[in-house]
Design a protein around this motif. Structure first.
Motif, short mmCIF file in Angstrom:
data_model
loop_
_atom_site.label_atom_id
_atom_site.label_comp_id
_atom_site.label_asym_id
_atom_site.label_seq_id
_atom_site.Cartn_x
_atom_site.Cartn_y
_atom_site.Cartn_z
N TRP A 45 0.85 -1.20 0.00
CA TRP A 45 0.00 0.00 0.00
C TRP A 45 0.88 1.25 0.00
O TRP A 45 1.91 1.29 0.66
CB TRP A 45 -0.89 0.03 1.24
CG TRP A 45 -1.82 -1.13 1.37
CD1 TRP A 45 -1.48 -2.40 1.74
CD2 TRP A 45 -3.23 -1.14 1.17
NE1 TRP A 45 -2.59 -3.21 1.78
CE2 TRP A 45 -3.69 -2.46 1.42
CE3 TRP A 45 -4.16 -0.17 0.79
CZ2 TRP A 45 -5.02 -2.82 1.32
CZ3 TRP A 45 -5.50 -0.53 0.69
CH2 TRP A 45 -5.92 -1.84 0.96
N ASN A 109 -4.41 8.64 12.20
CA ASN A 109 -5.10 8.14 11.01
C ASN A 109 -4.14 8.10 9.83
O ASN A 109 -3.49 9.10 9.50
CB ASN A 109 -6.29 9.05 10.68
CG ASN A 109 -7.20 8.44 9.63
OD1 ASN A 109 -7.77 7.37 9.85
ND2 ASN A 109 -7.35 9.10 8.50
N VAL A 111 -3.90 7.09 5.76
CA VAL A 111 -4.68 6.82 4.55
C VAL A 111 -3.79 6.07 3.57
O VAL A 111 -2.69 6.51 3.23
CB VAL A 111 -5.19 8.13 3.90
CG1 VAL A 111 -6.05 7.81 2.68
CG2 VAL A 111 -5.98 8.93 4.92
N GLN A 113 -3.46 3.40 -0.08
CA GLN A 113 -4.04 2.99 -1.36
C GLN A 113 -3.18 1.89 -1.95
O GLN A 113 -1.95 1.94 -1.88
CB GLN A 113 -4.09 4.18 -2.32
CG GLN A 113 -4.86 3.91 -3.61
CD GLN A 113 -4.96 5.16 -4.46
OE1 GLN A 113 -3.95 5.78 -4.78
NE2 GLN A 113 -6.18 5.57 -4.79
N SER A 120 -7.97 3.01 -6.98
CA SER A 120 -8.85 2.33 -6.03
C SER A 120 -9.21 3.26 -4.87
O SER A 120 -8.56 4.29 -4.64
CB SER A 120 -8.18 1.07 -5.50
OG SER A 120 -6.98 1.40 -4.81
N LYS A 121 -10.27 2.90 -4.16
CA LYS A 121 -10.73 3.69 -3.03
C LYS A 121 -9.70 3.64 -1.91
O LYS A 121 -9.27 2.56 -1.50
CB LYS A 121 -12.07 3.15 -2.53
CG LYS A 121 -12.66 3.96 -1.39
CD LYS A 121 -14.00 3.39 -0.96
CE LYS A 121 -14.59 4.17 0.21
NZ LYS A 121 -15.91 3.63 0.64
N PRO A 122 -9.27 4.78 -1.39
CA PRO A 122 -8.29 4.78 -0.28
C PRO A 122 -8.86 4.11 0.96
O PRO A 122 -10.07 4.08 1.18
CB PRO A 122 -8.04 6.28 -0.04
CG PRO A 122 -8.42 6.94 -1.32
CD PRO A 122 -9.58 6.14 -1.86
N ARG A 123 -7.97 3.59 1.75
CA ARG A 123 -8.37 2.91 2.98
C ARG A 123 -7.83 3.69 4.17
O ARG A 123 -6.65 4.06 4.21
CB ARG A 123 -7.83 1.48 2.99
CG ARG A 123 -8.14 0.72 4.28
CD ARG A 123 -7.78 -0.74 4.14
NE ARG A 123 -8.00 -1.46 5.38
CZ ARG A 123 -7.82 -2.77 5.53
NH1 ARG A 123 -7.43 -3.51 4.49
NH2 ARG A 123 -8.03 -3.36 6.68
N HIS A 124 -8.67 3.91 5.16
CA HIS A 124 -8.27 4.64 6.37
C HIS A 124 -7.98 3.64 7.48
O HIS A 124 -8.81 2.78 7.79
CB HIS A 124 -9.37 5.61 6.79
CG HIS A 124 -9.59 6.73 5.83
ND1 HIS A 124 -9.23 8.03 6.10
CD2 HIS A 124 -10.11 6.74 4.57
CE1 HIS A 124 -9.52 8.80 5.07
NE2 HIS A 124 -10.07 8.03 4.13
N VAL A 125 -6.83 3.78 8.08
CA VAL A 125 -6.40 2.88 9.15
C VAL A 125 -6.02 3.72 10.36
O VAL A 125 -5.28 4.70 10.24
CB VAL A 125 -5.19 2.02 8.72
CG1 VAL A 125 -4.71 1.16 9.87
CG2 VAL A 125 -5.56 1.16 7.52
#
Length: 258
Positions: A45, A109, A111, A113, A120-125
C-alpha cells in the motif's frame, strides 16, 4: 514468516514507525512518510496521508488505554508522596506527568491505497505512532497467481501440506511399540510413558499403544511426548481415563511403564 506473531514478507523489507513527533524513537530516525510503501494484509500500500486524530475523536479503546496511563501515574505519585519504597528498598523516583499529545500509543489516522491500483478507493487505518510497519522499496515481488506478497497463502498451504506428509511418512515408518518420538525400540529396561485410549498418531496400532521414551536427555522424545499429551488432553482423553496419574516424575502426565 512472522515477527512477534505477525506475518512478514520474505523479501527485502525494513521496519519503521510513523514519521511523526513523539513516536518513541529519537528525533532523526527515518520513518514511514507520505509516499512510503507499507505492508498490510499481505499487500503493498502507498501512504497517501498521515494525520493526528483529534483528541475528542479518539476511539474508545485508545481513550481507555490513555486513562489507564494517567491512573497508573497518579497511583505512583501518591505512593511516592506517602514515602513508599521500591521492592529494592529505595525511594521511589518521581515520574513526569504523561502528556496526551506526546503519548506514542495515541491514535493516528493513516490513509493508504493499493500500489498496483492507483485509482482504487483509499483505505483509512487508525494506528499508533509506535507501531512498526513493514516497508518495501519501489521494486518488490508479488505472486503471479494471487498477487500477494511472498510467501503467499498458497505457498504457505503447500508448505504446511508437505510438512504434514513428511510427518505422516515418518510416523508410518515407526515399528509398532517403538517410541513415537525418536522411532527407536523401547526395551524392558527402559522407562516409558504410555497414554491410554486411542492412538492419535498411529490409530492402526489400536488402544493404549501410544508410547514414548521417558528420558529427558533425548529432546525428540520428551518434546514429542509433550506435544502428544497436549493433543490427548485437548480431545478430553485425560477425562475419559480418570485412573491416569496427574503428571509423572520422568515426563508428561502419562502412565510410566517399566
Amino acid at each position: 514468516m512472522s515477527r512477534n506473531g505477525e506475518w512478514t514478507t520474505s523479501q527485502s523489507r525494513s521496519f519503521k514507525r510513523l514519521a511523526v513527533p513523539h513516536n518513541g524513537y529519537r528525533e532523526g530516525v527515518p520513518g514511514v512518510e507520505v509516499g512510503s510503501i507499507v505492508v498490510l494484509e499481505r499487500q503493498a500500500w502507498r501512504v497517501l496521508e498521515i494525520r493526528e486524530k483529534p483528541e475528542d475523536l479518539w476511539p474508545a479503546d485508545y481513550e481507555k488505554a490513555w486513562q489507564g496511563v494517567v491512573s497508573r501515574w497518579v497511583e505512583h505519585e501518591a505512593a511516592r508522596a506517602a514515602g513508599e519504597l521500591t521492592p529494592w528498598g529505595t525511594p521511589m523516583a518521581a515520574q513526569p506527568e504523561p502528556v496526551r499529545s506526546k503519548w506514542y500509543y495515541r491514535p493516528v489516522n493513516v490513509v493508504l491505497q493499493l500500489v498496483d491500483q492507483p485509482k482504487s478507493k483509499p483505505r483509512h487505518v487508525v494506528t499508533a505512532p509506535a507501531y512498526k510497519w513493514q516497508t518495501l522499496p519501489e521494486h518488490f515481488v508479488v505472486c503471479r497467481v494471487c498477487h500477494e506478497l511472498p510467501p503467499c497463502r498458497h505457498v504457505e498451504t503447500e508448505e504446511t501440506v508437505n510438512r504434514e506428509v513428511e510427518k505422516a511418512e515418518r510416523l508410518m515408518a515407526i515399528p509398532r511399540g517403538a517410541c513415537l518420538g525418536c522411532g527407536e525400540a523401547i526395551t524392558s529396561r527402559m522407562k516409558a510413558i504410555r497414554f491410554p485410549g486411542p492412538n492419535l498418531w498411529r490409530p492402526d496400532w489400536g488402544l493404549d499403544s501410544a508410547v514414548f521414551h521417558a528420558r529427558r536427555s533425548r529432546e525428540e522424545c520428551s518434546t514429542a511426548a509433550w506435544r502428544y499429551e497436549e493433543q490427548w488432553k485437548a480431545q478430553g482423553l485425560d477425562k475419559l481415563n480418570p485412573e491416569l496419574p496427574e503428571g509423572g516424575s520422568s515426563g508428561p502426565g502419562g502412565q510410566q511403564a517399566a
